[in-house]
Design a protein around this motif. Structure first.
Motif, PDB file in Angstrom:
ATOM      1  N   CYS A  71       0.859  -1.178   0.000  1.00  0.00           N
ATOM      2  CA  CYS A  71       0.000   0.000   0.000  1.00  0.00           C
ATOM      3  C   CYS A  71       0.900   1.235   0.000  1.00  0.00           C
ATOM      4  O   CYS A  71       1.874   1.293   0.746  1.00  0.00           O
ATOM      5  CB  CYS A  71      -0.873  -0.027   1.250  1.00  0.00           C
ATOM      6  SG  CYS A  71      -1.777   1.498   1.569  1.00  0.00           S
ATOM      7  N   CYS A 102       0.247   3.111   3.911  1.00  0.00           N
ATOM      8  CA  CYS A 102       0.502   2.711   5.324  1.00  0.00           C
ATOM      9  C   CYS A 102       1.862   2.101   5.677  1.00  0.00           C
ATOM     10  O   CYS A 102       2.260   2.307   6.816  1.00  0.00           O
ATOM     11  CB  CYS A 102      -0.635   1.826   5.819  1.00  0.00           C
ATOM     12  SG  CYS A 102      -0.978   0.355   4.951  1.00  0.00           S
ATOM     13  N   CYS A 128      -4.391  -0.136   0.356  1.00  0.00           N
ATOM     14  CA  CYS A 128      -5.123  -1.239   0.965  1.00  0.00           C
ATOM     15  C   CYS A 128      -6.552  -0.785   1.296  1.00  0.00           C
ATOM     16  O   CYS A 128      -6.856   0.405   1.307  1.00  0.00           O
ATOM     17  CB  CYS A 128      -4.392  -1.724   2.216  1.00  0.00           C
ATOM     18  SG  CYS A 128      -4.380  -0.547   3.576  1.00  0.00           S
ATOM     19  N   CYS A 154      -6.946   1.668   4.324  1.00  0.00           N
ATOM     20  CA  CYS A 154      -6.582   3.049   3.990  1.00  0.00           C
ATOM     21  C   CYS A 154      -7.683   3.704   3.163  1.00  0.00           C
ATOM     22  O   CYS A 154      -7.997   4.882   3.352  1.00  0.00           O
ATOM     23  CB  CYS A 154      -5.253   3.098   3.242  1.00  0.00           C
ATOM     24  SG  CYS A 154      -3.832   2.932   4.355  1.00  0.00           S
TER      25      CYS A 154
END
Ligand SMILES: [Zn+2]
Ligand SMILES: [Zn+2]
Length: 210
Positions: A9, A12, A26, A29
């Motif tokens: 991702c 994050c 992701c 998120c």
């Protein structure tokens, strides 16, 4: 081929799971960004509540507005005015709408009152967020700006002083805002990387262009 690490991702940065294949971010998120967008809009949203904080008759004043009831110092009316006016939160949102529209990911609004423009921008961004998650390469920057906007308003509403944001202009013409304690950023227009001090030097360019 090479044993490339499985994609992460861009926010994050957790490793993407099988069902997240092909996405830039992701699902958690995406959910967080959606929550921040939702918080900003609507008659009871952060933007509307911030507008209620504008002190009548204090426009243009540089002095801090002091709340009468609690005795806590309030942030400058000036800051609230610049966030709620054209060029503030509404322009942050509409700049992204414009950007996403060039990817076929958002519909431009038709103008109107500022609150309406905020609501329309948030609506089209939320509607297209899932598609953007696998098609828009700058979702990390988008997520960060939306989160900063929400945090900044929440901080003002809760009475603490939010970090001052300063518009900076990259030589390529792309404008963004940074705080004085920025770690730096990558320009989404031309890809140039700026560190802390380089980023702050760009504020001079902004004043010249203004
Ligand atoms: Zn993530
Ligand atoms: Zn640039």
């Amino acid at each position: 081929m090479n044993d490339a690490p499985s994609p992460r991702c861009v926010i994050c940065p957790r490793q993407l799971l099988d069902h997240e294949t092909g996405r830039y971010i992701c699902l958690p998120c995406e959910h967080r960004i959606d929550q921040d967008l939702r918080k900003l809009a609507g008659p009871a949203g952060l933007y509307a509540r911030l507008c209620l904080r504008i002190q009548p008759g204090r426009g243009g004043s540089d002095g801090p507005v002091v709340s009468g009831s609690s005795g806590h110092p309030m942030p400058c009316n000036e800051q609230i005015l610049s966030l709620t006016a054209n060029g503030g939160i509404v322009s942050t949102l509409e700049t992204w709408v414009e950007d996403w529209a060039s990817y076929g990911l958002a519909r431009r609004g038709a103008g109107g009152r500022l609150q309406h423009r905020v609501d329309v921008a948030v609506e089209t961004l939320r509607l297209n967020l899932t598609r953007a998650a696998s098609r828009h390469p700058a979702l990390d920057e988008f997520g960060r700006e939306i989160q900063q906007a929400a945090r900044q308003i929440e901080a003002i509403i809760s009475g603490e002083r939010a970090p001052r944001r300063i518009p900076v202009t990259c030589p390529c013409g792309t404008v963004r805002s940074v705080t004085l304690d920025t770690d730096g950023f990558q320009c989404r227009g031309c890809g140039t990387e700026y560190g802390h001090s380089e980023a702050l030097k760009l504020t001079v360019a902004e004043r010249r262009a203004a």
